[in-house]
Design a protein around this motif. Sequence first.
Motif, short mmCIF file in Angstrom:
data_model
loop_
_atom_site.label_atom_id
_atom_site.label_comp_id
_atom_site.label_asym_id
_atom_site.label_seq_id
_atom_site.Cartn_x
_atom_site.Cartn_y
_atom_site.Cartn_z
N LEU A 69 0.83 -1.20 0.00
CA LEU A 69 0.00 0.00 0.00
C LEU A 69 0.87 1.26 0.00
N LYS A 70 0.72 2.08 -1.05
CA LYS A 70 1.56 3.27 -1.23
C LYS A 70 0.84 4.57 -0.90
N ALA A 71 -0.50 4.58 -1.02
CA ALA A 71 -1.23 5.83 -0.78
C ALA A 71 -2.70 5.53 -0.53
N VAL A 72 -3.34 6.49 0.12
CA VAL A 72 -4.78 6.42 0.37
C VAL A 72 -5.41 7.72 -0.10
N VAL A 73 -6.57 7.61 -0.77
CA VAL A 73 -7.30 8.77 -1.27
C VAL A 73 -8.65 8.82 -0.58
N LEU A 74 -8.97 9.97 -0.02
CA LEU A 74 -10.23 10.18 0.70
C LEU A 74 -11.14 11.03 -0.18
N TYR A 75 -12.32 10.51 -0.56
CA TYR A 75 -13.10 11.24 -1.56
C TYR A 75 -14.33 11.97 -1.05
N LYS A 76 -14.67 11.88 0.22
CA LYS A 76 -15.83 12.65 0.68
C LYS A 76 -15.44 13.61 1.79
N ASP A 77 -15.02 13.10 2.94
CA ASP A 77 -14.65 13.96 4.05
C ASP A 77 -13.30 14.65 3.78
N SER A 78 -13.05 15.72 4.53
CA SER A 78 -11.74 16.37 4.45
C SER A 78 -10.74 15.60 5.29
N VAL A 79 -9.48 15.73 4.95
CA VAL A 79 -8.44 15.03 5.70
C VAL A 79 -8.35 15.61 7.10
N PRO A 80 -8.54 14.79 8.14
CA PRO A 80 -8.56 15.31 9.52
C PRO A 80 -7.22 15.87 9.97
N GLU A 81 -6.16 15.19 9.58
CA GLU A 81 -4.81 15.66 9.88
C GLU A 81 -3.87 15.15 8.80
N ARG A 82 -2.85 15.94 8.53
CA ARG A 82 -1.95 15.57 7.45
C ARG A 82 -1.21 14.27 7.76
N HIS A 83 -1.10 13.44 6.77
CA HIS A 83 -0.42 12.16 6.92
C HIS A 83 0.29 11.88 5.60
N PRO A 84 1.51 11.40 5.66
CA PRO A 84 2.23 11.12 4.40
C PRO A 84 1.43 10.16 3.52
N ASN A 85 1.31 10.53 2.24
CA ASN A 85 0.65 9.68 1.24
C ASN A 85 -0.86 9.52 1.47
N LEU A 86 -1.46 10.51 2.12
CA LEU A 86 -2.92 10.57 2.27
C LEU A 86 -3.39 11.82 1.54
N TYR A 87 -4.33 11.63 0.58
CA TYR A 87 -4.75 12.73 -0.28
C TYR A 87 -6.27 12.85 -0.32
N THR A 88 -6.73 14.08 -0.51
CA THR A 88 -8.13 14.28 -0.86
C THR A 88 -8.29 13.95 -2.33
N MET A 89 -9.53 13.79 -2.79
CA MET A 89 -9.74 13.48 -4.21
C MET A 89 -9.26 14.62 -5.09
N GLU A 90 -9.45 15.87 -4.65
CA GLU A 90 -8.99 17.01 -5.44
C GLU A 90 -7.47 16.98 -5.60
N GLU A 91 -6.77 16.73 -4.49
CA GLU A 91 -5.31 16.65 -4.55
C GLU A 91 -4.86 15.48 -5.42
N PHE A 92 -5.52 14.37 -5.27
CA PHE A 92 -5.16 13.16 -6.02
C PHE A 92 -5.22 13.39 -7.52
N LEU A 93 -6.30 13.99 -7.99
CA LEU A 93 -6.49 14.15 -9.43
C LEU A 93 -5.52 15.16 -10.05
N GLU A 94 -4.87 15.96 -9.22
CA GLU A 94 -3.87 16.89 -9.73
C GLU A 94 -2.48 16.26 -9.81
N LEU A 95 -2.29 15.13 -9.14
CA LEU A 95 -0.95 14.54 -9.05
C LEU A 95 -0.38 14.14 -10.41
#
Length: 620
Positions: free
Chosen positions: A205-231
């Motif tokens: 497992l290299k990354a996790v994408v969260l597509y509804k809620d906002s990220v509660p706290e920053r964590h390496p390789n954890l992205y919102t859907m907006e951030e993910f689609l820009e990568l």
Amino acid sequence: MSNSGETLPKKLQDENAMIISDSHENGTSTDAQTVCRDSLPPLEKTQDESTEPTEPLWTSFADGRVRLRIDKSCPQTPITVHQMFKESLEKYGSLNALASKKNGKWEKITFSEYYCLSRKAAKSFLKLGLERFHSVGILGFNSPEWFISAVGAVFAGGIVTGIYTTNSPEACHYIAHDSKTNIMVVENQKQLDKIMQIWSRLPHLKAVVLYKDSVPERHPNLYTMEEFLELGKDLPDATLDDIINSQKPNQCCVLIYTSGTTGKPKGAMLSHDNITWTSAHCSRAGDMQPAEVQQESIVSYLPLSHIAAQIYDLWTGIKWGEQVYFAEPDALKGSLIDTLKEVQPTSHMGVPRVWEKIMEKLKDASAQSGFMKKKMLSWAMSLSLERNLNCSRSCGKPAPGCRVKLVDEDVEGNGEICFWGRTVFMGYLNMEDKTKEAFDEEGWLHSGDLGKLDKDGFLYVTGRIKDLIITAGGENVPPIPIEDAVKKELPVVSNAMVIGDKKKFLSMLLTLKSVLDPDTSDPTDILTEQARDFCQKTGSKATKVSEIVATRDQAIYQAIQEGINKVNMNATNRVHCIQKWIVLPRDFSISGGELGPTMKLKRLTVLEKYRHEVDSFYEE
């Protein structure tokens, strides 16, 4: 016009125009399959040059290829998922494809936007390090993000793997580890918490994408859907196109995990051809029309980790240009009916338990209605029944390229249903022994379902081999027909389960219909309106399950016995008769462990949970 800018975050809509210019328990189902006993024609070589005759008919490796089961009655050239989407894009690009409700308003994206977003997701998956034939796990309720992630995963050369939202962290770990999940796409904080608990034990497992809620706290390789689609925006189109063009129809692109009711979940591998051929042919069994004739609209609400929902909602939606509306996450807790009223879909699919729940709601509404409303409802239901009875003989006719046969038939004509054709899955991931058990040497898939064929060639499903009860006297008893007969005779009964394997006689566990908790969907102690109506007709004033069970309510227990007596009168023989029964204090449920994610009865779990009650039937 599309409101795509509001359907997903605005950033997701960038660069769409230029991107366009660049470019079953095992995957098969017993119903609506071919019914025939003809000998098989020789397998033909697929028109795809990569499929050589030496390739096996099954595999247990994610990067394996299989020989497609093609014959002259199934002329469709094998194509990949991307090829299917491109064909549809040319015809349906400007039509609305996906609709989700945001702030009380339906917001839609077109097929062109859908395709572009899927390519953006594919690039971002590659940027995060998605490896070929490794998995993208999706853990969440049906949504545009679910669809886009799934299609993007396939475009990127990965394998889309849906995970039931009801799964525990350990169940999620088993699937993610088995499928070598590189990226996990999760809906909300609740699902994210499960993955955070197990992440350290998932080496792939290299990354996790969260597509509804906002990220509660920053964590390496954890992205919102907006951030993910820009990568992946800087990844050249040619890089993605090279991967897309290297894909073959006989390679795996989807994993469907069984619910694990009889052991560890098994990952059924589906090829591109499984998906594209089934989308093209099996959807027509319900008279679904392509959008150039009439754009169909459907409501997506069943778990997409199940093959039926995924084919019906996602892949068939692409093939025929359907407009898919997404229900609310609490659909099965009561909001589905409101969505159906608003959308008025042209086609709707449900597992048997869903239809039962809808019927219960209708009967409850009828019981509380006045005389005229009752008459109108009865009239409407009778018209619907007549229409369905008139067209019911369209079921079970042969579909080109698919075949069914029965093996090991008993004296009554019941045998195991076996399949052959392009709906048949590739094999179980990492389970060579289980795969070998499923297929015979000629490539027939042994379904584990019991059935019989009538003189006109129509198939009837009569049960499961694993569910088959073998009494102490050696009699084979399929339990499902008996259980269905009891529920039909006794409308107060919610679930009925036949007991009697290796026993001298049959007994039965019964549960009563009760109101579901609107927040948890767990059964309460309150009887449904239909159940209360049944009680009143017997002369009982009971309104709660506990009242009936605690006092062994004489009127209700007598009515139940009379109903079982009627079922016994129509039994095949005395061995098939129910001799003892008990009413349990609580209905079966997913949370209680008696039902799987698709409401399938988990018989072994029930036997273990109610071992004391079962033993009491057979005490000397």
